[in-house]
Motif scaffolding. Structure first.
Motif, PDB file in Angstrom:
ATOM      1  N   LEU A   1      39.011  38.656  34.432  1.00 54.36           N
ATOM      2  CA  LEU A   1      39.371  38.458  33.189  1.00 54.36           C
ATOM      3  C   LEU A   1      39.513  39.945  32.569  1.00 54.36           C
ATOM      4  O   LEU A   1      39.721  39.856  31.609  1.00 54.36           O
TER       5      LEU A   1
ATOM      6  N   LYS B   1      46.191  41.360  35.129  1.00 54.53           N
ATOM      7  CA  LYS B   1      47.059  40.324  35.457  1.00 54.53           C
ATOM      8  C   LYS B   1      46.774  39.415  33.938  1.00 54.53           C
ATOM      9  O   LYS B   1      45.702  39.376  33.513  1.00 54.53           O
TER      10      LYS B   1
ATOM     11  N   TYR C   1      46.180  35.816  32.126  1.00 57.19           N
ATOM     12  CA  TYR C   1      45.766  34.455  32.177  1.00 57.19           C
ATOM     13  C   TYR C   1      45.629  33.877  31.248  1.00 57.19           C
ATOM     14  O   TYR C   1      45.904  34.184  30.305  1.00 57.19           O
TER      15      TYR C   1
ATOM     16  N   ILE D   1      40.772  28.358  33.962  1.00 58.09           N
ATOM     17  CA  ILE D   1      41.534  29.282  34.336  1.00 58.09           C
ATOM     18  C   ILE D   1      42.626  29.150  35.109  1.00 58.09           C
ATOM     19  O   ILE D   1      42.574  28.773  36.131  1.00 58.09           O
TER      20      ILE D   1
ATOM     21  N   ASN E   1      46.622  31.431  36.084  1.00 54.66           N
ATOM     22  CA  ASN E   1      47.375  32.488  36.093  1.00 54.66           C
ATOM     23  C   ASN E   1      48.620  32.356  34.811  1.00 54.66           C
ATOM     24  O   ASN E   1      49.077  31.112  34.728  1.00 54.66           O
TER      25      ASN E   1
ATOM     26  N   THR F   1      45.371  25.497  38.665  1.00 53.15           N
ATOM     27  CA  THR F   1      44.044  26.518  38.292  1.00 53.15           C
ATOM     28  C   THR F   1      43.628  27.472  39.325  1.00 53.15           C
ATOM     29  O   THR F   1      43.900  27.394  40.631  1.00 53.15           O
ATOM     30  N   LEU F   2      42.759  28.476  38.714  1.00 56.13           N
ATOM     31  CA  LEU F   2      42.284  29.290  39.871  1.00 56.13           C
ATOM     32  C   LEU F   2      41.312  28.682  41.006  1.00 56.13           C
ATOM     33  O   LEU F   2      40.887  29.428  42.080  1.00 56.13           O
TER      34      LEU F   2
ATOM     35  N   GLY G   1      46.322  37.964  28.465  1.00 55.78           N
ATOM     36  CA  GLY G   1      46.479  36.639  28.532  1.00 55.78           C
ATOM     37  C   GLY G   1      45.982  35.816  26.862  1.00 55.78           C
ATOM     38  O   GLY G   1      46.209  36.349  26.033  1.00 55.78           O
TER      39      GLY G   1
END
Length: 475
Positions: free
Chosen positions: A65, A69, A71, A103, A105, A121-122, A149
């Motif tokens: 985080l 990228k 999120y 979490i 993307n 989710t991740l 994010g």
């Protein structure tokens, strides 16, 4: 006076413009401050999320985080996390799965779902997000954006759900054992070590013992119940119910030996209990058509339990009661869709036609093979599965061109077999014609042929087929 008034008006406009610029500057300043933060920083600096921050650090997601990228995080607050069980807290893998379940993307705001979004989710599972909920958790706060994010705060922990197969595997129902018995070994060429080529077939030769994987006949047939990307509705029958369905079907799926018969009875019962698409209880229709076109009745009074999974819904039912006539159905092949011919040099004599049935006014397609001059020329059709039941065979062969009569013959597995007699193909007959009976020795696939007369005379050894159909004769 006019000049003085204009100067005053100009001054007012300038002041208003400056005040407007200052207001915009303040808003820009707020936005810039948010965009200078990462999700990791925002969570770290939010006192009510200190427990979740500890879990991020413990599982390494804090570093994720911090990245560039985008999120979205749904973070349980401190009070909520008090309900997290010690088993999850003290198991590194379970804890990582738990945190990753919160979490995803990309950025998702509360105005994104329409009305519900299913998001991966991740941890590889899927969750459902609406304007007011994350799964069954409510939103305490929402739409806090930062440079990488969006952060939402929720009032309930959301544990990763089992997928359909994980849930079924956790039960003691016989249906689980029947599915496991459908496992088989196969070679994954991407994982195998190639050591040469077969000199005859030019196919790869692999090093023994490499690339071997376990596959499952049910998953091959209707869909892998472990696949998180596909949603399913799955009917899990009680032991008595699944055994009743297997016993009902077993006489018609006799294989080469008892073990094969057992596997076939399991496969051909359970394959129609796997439905692609997730039907909520209130949306379950009175019957569902399976991927194989079998109608499965749904008696809601027979549902004894319902389990929501990460990729669908499992209904535990005390009965299925699928009709044999819905399971064992006519097998029809269109004439214009053959799988091959006895010779490959006669394409100029093979016509795939669009015709008009003058009796019904409907168009139809057929195959017409003419002037080929080859005795016993034949066209081939592969039939994947026939149950062990008597079939009556019919075809439609309109013969709407020739004035000279010809004869053709149906055959199964051997084009030279005379188990079916040659049949006249009269001019302009658009009705089904009975051509014979067939009883398979066991369940399985066969090859059907339509064979020309045993002569090489033009117009008298033609072949014409709109379609043929094998109609089961159930008791």
């Amino acid at each position: 006076m006019t000049v003085k008034y204009n100067r005053i008006l100009l001054l007012v406009c300038v002041v208003a413009a400056l005040l407007g610029c200052n207001k915009y500057a303040d808003e820009t300043k707020v936005n810039n401050e948010a965009l200078e933060q990462t999700l990791a920083q925002l969570i770290r600096e939010t006192p009510t999320l200190s427990r979740f921050n500890e879990l991020l650090i413990k599982t390494g997601f804090d570093k994720v985080l911090e990245g560039s990228k985008m999120y979205t995080v749904w973070a349980p607050d401190n009070q909520t996390l008090q309900a997290l069980d010690a088993g999850t807290l003290n198991d590194a893998e379970r804890l990582k799965q738990f945190v990753g379940n919160h979490i995803v993307n990309l950025s998702y705001y509360t105005n994104t779902p329409n009305p519900v979004s299913r998001i991966k989710t991740l941890n590889g599972k899927y969750i459902k997000f609406s304007a007011t909920q994350f799964e069954d958790a409510g939103l305490l706060s929402a739409n806090k954006y930062v440079s990488n994010g969006v952060l939402h705060t929720i009032n309930k922990i959301v544990l990763p759900r089992q997928n359909v197969w994980e849930y079924v595997s956790s039960t003691a129902y016989k249906q689980k054992a029947y599915i496991n018995a459908l496992d088989y070994q196969a070679i994954d060429s991407a994982k195998a070590v190639q050591i040469g080529l077969d000199p005859v077939t030019s196919k790869p030769i692999y090093q023994p013992g490499t690339g071997i994987i376990t596959r499952n006949l049910l998953f091959d047939r209707v869909g892998d119940l472990r696949n998180e990307d596909q949603e399913y509705t799955f009917i899990l029958l009680t032991d008595a119910a699944v055994d009743a369905e297997r016993a009902k079907l077993k006489p018609y799926v006799q294989g080469a030996n008892n073990d094969e018969t057992e596997r076939l009875s399991s496969l051909h019962v359970i394959k129609d209990l796997v439905i692609k698409g997730n039907y909520a209880l209130q949306d379950l229709p009175a019957s569902i058509v399976s991927a194989d076109g079998v109608t499965v009745p749904i008696d809601k009074t027979a549902i004894i339990d319902t389990r929501i999974t990460s990729n669908g819904t499992v209904y535990i039912m005390s009965t299925a009661n699928v009709k044999l006539s819905d399971k064992i159905r006519p097998v029809k092949r269109e004439g214009e869709q053959p799988d091959g011919f006895s010779r490959t040099d006669k394409s100029g004599n093979i016509a795939y036609r669009l015709r008009l049935n003058p009796l019904s006014g409907q168009q139809f397609n057929d195959i017409y093979i003419f002037n080929h001059k080859i005795p016993l020329f034949n066209v081939r059709y592969n039939l994947k599965e026939l149950y062990k039941v008597p079939y009556k065979v019919y075809w439609v062969a309109p013969n709407d061109v020739q004035t000279v009569a010809f004869r053709q013959r149906f055959a199964i597995n051997d084009p030279l077999s005379t188990a079916f007699a040659e049949t006249d193909v009269p001019l302009k007959n658009y009705n089904q014609v009975f051509v014979g009976d067939y009883v398979p020795a066991q369940f399985g696939g066969v090859t059907a042929y339509v064979v020309a007369a045993n002569n090489g005379v033009d117009a008298t050894n033609s072949i014409n087929v709109d379609y043929f159909v094998l109609v089961p004769q159930l008791p």
